[in-house]
Write an enzyme that holds these catalytic residues in place. Structure first.
Site, PDB file in Angstrom:
ATOM      1  CG  ASN A 185      -1.529   1.326   1.501  1.00  0.00           C
ATOM      2  OD1 ASN A 185      -2.399   1.780   0.765  1.00  0.00           O
ATOM      3  ND2 ASN A 185      -1.051   2.016   2.544  1.00  0.00           N
ATOM      4  CE1 TYR A 198       0.403   8.331  -7.114  1.00  0.00           C
ATOM      5  CE2 TYR A 198      -1.376   8.742  -8.677  1.00  0.00           C
ATOM      6  CZ  TYR A 198      -0.910   8.140  -7.523  1.00  0.00           C
ATOM      7  OH  TYR A 198      -1.736   7.325  -6.794  1.00  0.00           O
TER       8      TYR A 198
HETATM    9  C1  8X3 Z   1      -5.008   8.421  -6.843  1.00  0.00           C
HETATM   10  C2  8X3 Z   1      -5.960   8.738  -7.924  1.00  0.00           C
HETATM   11  O1  8X3 Z   1      -6.806  10.598  -9.459  1.00  0.00           O
HETATM   12  O2  8X3 Z   1      -6.450  11.147  -7.125  1.00  0.00           O
HETATM   13  O3  8X3 Z   1      -4.264   7.323  -7.173  1.00  0.00           O
HETATM   14  O4  8X3 Z   1      -4.559  10.830  -8.610  1.00  0.00           O
HETATM   15  S1  8X3 Z   1      -5.924  10.405  -8.287  1.00  0.00           S
END
Ligand code: 8X3
Length: 264
Positions: free
Chosen positions: A90, A156
């Site tokens: 996680n 990300y």
């Molecule tokens: C998180 C989804 O869309 O908030 O992994 O980046 S978002």
């Protein structure tokens, strides 16, 4: 599959999805091995997990980016904690929302080191024992971001696309063993995710969730426990989940403004 008495190892268990997952497994009577960078926070989660029904809890501090520390911590587990039945990878984070060509290299390093390399280090340390014992389940935390990148999120999103490939590759490598591999891929979840992304800028973080109903950490924990509780011959490969106000990583309906579309 009954989860009662199983040993569940959760990384990043001090808050958010990791914390909610600890409580969800606690309610099933699991034994919990919890780690995070902040030991004092994970110790508070451990106390709560015992109240919620965990059979036993063990905590330790771990930064999954530290390859040597990951190996040493797993190797040093007392015998009664060394047979991990379920690993929940996680630990993860986002940093910044800059255009790629203006991005901060330190932010990239932190995301790649945690979300990709950290996940690999923990997996490499834990999965051989599962193969040896002939049982186990790895649950990786992916994201809608791994399906479809969004502006300012290239790195990300790339880490979550990497998670998807690692998840699917590992499942192929484990064919011929009974070890299962699942990716749980949520969209927007209301946690400290955006506060961490914007380094504590609360008003910027709040805007992310304005007018939408995000998933809760408990929704995601529920999906994790569901995937693990399937019969032993069933492997859930992916669970892609969003709230009803989100269609994918680009499209939201925002109630206040009544706008639908790319409202990130
Ligand atoms: C998180 C989804 O869309 O908030 O992994 O980046 S978002």
């Amino acid at each position: 599959m009954s989860i009662s008495g199983k040993t569940v190892f959760i990384t990043g268990a001090s808050a958010g999805i990791g914390e909610a997952t600890a409580y969800a497994f606690a309610a099933e009577g699991a034994r919990l091995l919890l780690c995070a960078r902040r030991k004092e926070k994970v110790d508070i989660v451990a106390e709560q997990a015992l109240v919620k029904g965990a059979q036993a809890v063990q905590t330790f501090d771990l930064d999954v980016r530290d390859h040597a520390a990951v190996g040493a911590s797993i190797a040093a587990l007392p015998a009664e904690w060394s047979s991990i039945d379920i690993l929940v990878n996680n630990a993860g984070l986002s940093r910044g929302l800059d255009k790629l060509y203006q991005g901060q290299i330190d932010d990239w390093e932190e995301m790649i080191d945690t979300n990709v390399k950290g996940l690999l280090y923990v997996t490499r340390a834990v999965v051989p024992g599962m193969v040896e014992r002939g049982s186990g389940h790895i649950v990786n935390l992916g994201s809608t971001a791994g399906e479809l990148p969004y502006p300012g999120g290239a790195v990300y999103c790339a880490t979550k696309a990497a998670e998807k490939s690692i998840n699917d590759g590992l499942r192929q490598d484990l064919l011929g063993t009974p070890v299962r591999v699942t990716s749980i891929d949520p969209g927007m979840v209301e946690t400290d995710f955006s506060k961490v992304r914007f380094r504590g800028d609360e008003s910027r973080a709040a805007k992310v969730y304005q007018g939408v109903v995000p998933l809760t950490p408990e929704d995601v924990a529920d999906a994790i426990v569901w995937a693990v509780a399937r019969p032993a011959h069933v492997n859930i490969a992916h669970v892609l989940m969003t709230s009803v106000t989100q269609a994918n990583s680009l499209m939201f309906h925002r109630e206040q403004t009544g706008t639908t579309g790319n409202t990130r």
